[in-house]
Design an enzyme around this catalytic site. Structure first.
Site, PDB file in Angstrom:
ATOM      1  N   ASP A 178       0.866  -1.173   0.000  1.00 35.45           N
ATOM      2  CA  ASP A 178       0.000   0.000   0.000  1.00 35.45           C
ATOM      3  C   ASP A 178       0.915   1.239   0.000  1.00 35.45           C
ATOM      4  O   ASP A 178       1.368   1.662  -1.064  1.00 35.45           O
ATOM      5  CB  ASP A 178      -0.876  -0.126   1.256  1.00 35.45           C
ATOM      6  CG  ASP A 178      -2.015   0.862   1.314  1.00 35.45           C
ATOM      7  OD1 ASP A 178      -2.150   1.673   0.396  1.00 35.45           O
ATOM      8  OD2 ASP A 178      -2.768   0.837   2.301  1.00 35.45           O
TER       9      ASP A 178
ATOM     10  N   ARG B  25     -10.284 -12.638   6.420  1.00 36.83           N
ATOM     11  CA  ARG B  25      -9.064 -13.198   5.827  1.00 36.83           C
ATOM     12  C   ARG B  25      -9.328 -14.513   5.101  1.00 36.83           C
ATOM     13  O   ARG B  25      -8.600 -14.884   4.186  1.00 36.83           O
ATOM     14  CB  ARG B  25      -8.012 -13.464   6.924  1.00 36.83           C
ATOM     15  CG  ARG B  25      -7.476 -12.224   7.603  1.00 36.83           C
ATOM     16  CD  ARG B  25      -6.244 -12.603   8.409  1.00 36.83           C
ATOM     17  NE  ARG B  25      -5.922 -11.633   9.448  1.00 36.83           N
ATOM     18  CZ  ARG B  25      -5.155 -10.568   9.274  1.00 36.83           C
ATOM     19  NH1 ARG B  25      -4.658 -10.303   8.083  1.00 36.83           N
ATOM     20  NH2 ARG B  25      -4.896  -9.755  10.275  1.00 36.83           N
TER      21      ARG B  25
ATOM     22  N   PHE C 259     -10.494  -0.233  -0.341  1.00 32.32           N
ATOM     23  CA  PHE C 259     -10.161  -1.089   0.798  1.00 32.32           C
ATOM     24  C   PHE C 259     -10.566  -2.519   0.462  1.00 32.32           C
ATOM     25  O   PHE C 259     -11.739  -2.811   0.266  1.00 32.32           O
ATOM     26  CB  PHE C 259     -10.906  -0.601   2.042  1.00 32.32           C
ATOM     27  CG  PHE C 259     -10.273  -1.053   3.325  1.00 32.32           C
ATOM     28  CD1 PHE C 259      -9.751  -0.133   4.224  1.00 32.32           C
ATOM     29  CD2 PHE C 259     -10.189  -2.404   3.643  1.00 32.32           C
ATOM     30  CE1 PHE C 259      -9.157  -0.553   5.417  1.00 32.32           C
ATOM     31  CE2 PHE C 259      -9.595  -2.827   4.822  1.00 32.32           C
ATOM     32  CZ  PHE C 259      -9.082  -1.905   5.712  1.00 32.32           C
TER      33      PHE C 259
END
Ligand code: PRP
Ligand code: MN
Ligand code: MG
Length: 190
Positions: free
Chosen positions: A102, A164, A151
């Site tokens: 990122d 996850r 996101f």
């Protein structure tokens, strides 16, 4: 059940194909060698588990866990090691494995730190690259997908520790994390 999720950005079947391609390239480039793959906890775990099974040369694993100092975790660039490698990497061919780059601050710190330990080589494999958010240039030897500034969760990536385990990479609904002026209020949440 997944009311926080907007849409699938990278389907699991596309990830599967990319992982196979990355595994093939890595196996070719390191032919005749042994590879030490270093996963960065926790986001890289799912990607690493799939990637190492697509690599046909001898592989061993190690892991690091890091956290950023400060309130806004991606603003300072100072990273703290929570769990270091178990073994020395001196003289070894090391491949760092990350789920996403990122700002680049985490990877930049890790590369600087690991370089001082004299590995024979040090390269990087990253599944998702969000170049619009980059604050420091980092080399990515084996890139997966370039993604927009949204996101994302799933396939190892979390929001507040959740999601996850999703097999696909999803975009989180902006209202969930309160996106403002294209800057995330919550970054690297947990
Ligand atoms: C995420 C991601 C990378 C890092 C990338 O980890 O897995 O490690 O942030 O961000 P950067 O390029 O801005 O430094 P996180 O800190 O959320 O921990 P996690 O892997 O345990 O989710
Ligand atoms: Mn991470
Ligand atoms: Mg995270």
């Amino acid at each position: 059940m997944h009311s926080d999720l907007d849409r699938i950005l990278v389907p699991g079947r596309d990830i599967e194909a990319k992982v196979a391609e990355l595994g093939w390239k890595i196996s070719r480039d390191y032919a005749g060698k042994q590879l030490l793959t270093v996963g960065i906890l926790k986001g890289s775990t799912i990607f690493m588990a799939d990637l190492v099974r697509a690599i046909s040369i001898p592989v061993s694993f190690d892991f690091m866990a890091v956290a950023s100092y400060g309130l806004s975790s991606s603003s300072s660039g100072v990273v703290r090691i929570l769990k270091d490698l178990d073994e020395s990497i001196e003289g070894q061919d090391v491949l760092l494995i990350e789920d996403i780059v990122d700002t680049g601050l985490t990877l930049n710190y890790l590369l600087e730190t690991l370089r001082t330990r004299n590995p024979a080589s040090l390269r990087v494999c990253v599944l998702l690259d969000k170049p619009n958010r980059r604050r420091v240039e980092v080399p990515i030897d084996y890139p997966g997908f370039v993604i927009p500034d949204e996101f994302v969760v799933g396939y190892g990536l979390d929001y507040g520790g959740r999601y996850r385990n999703l097999p696909d990479v999803w975009v989180l609904k902006p209202e969930v994390y309160g996106k403002k002026n294209s800057e995330f209020r919550i970054q690297n949440s947990e």
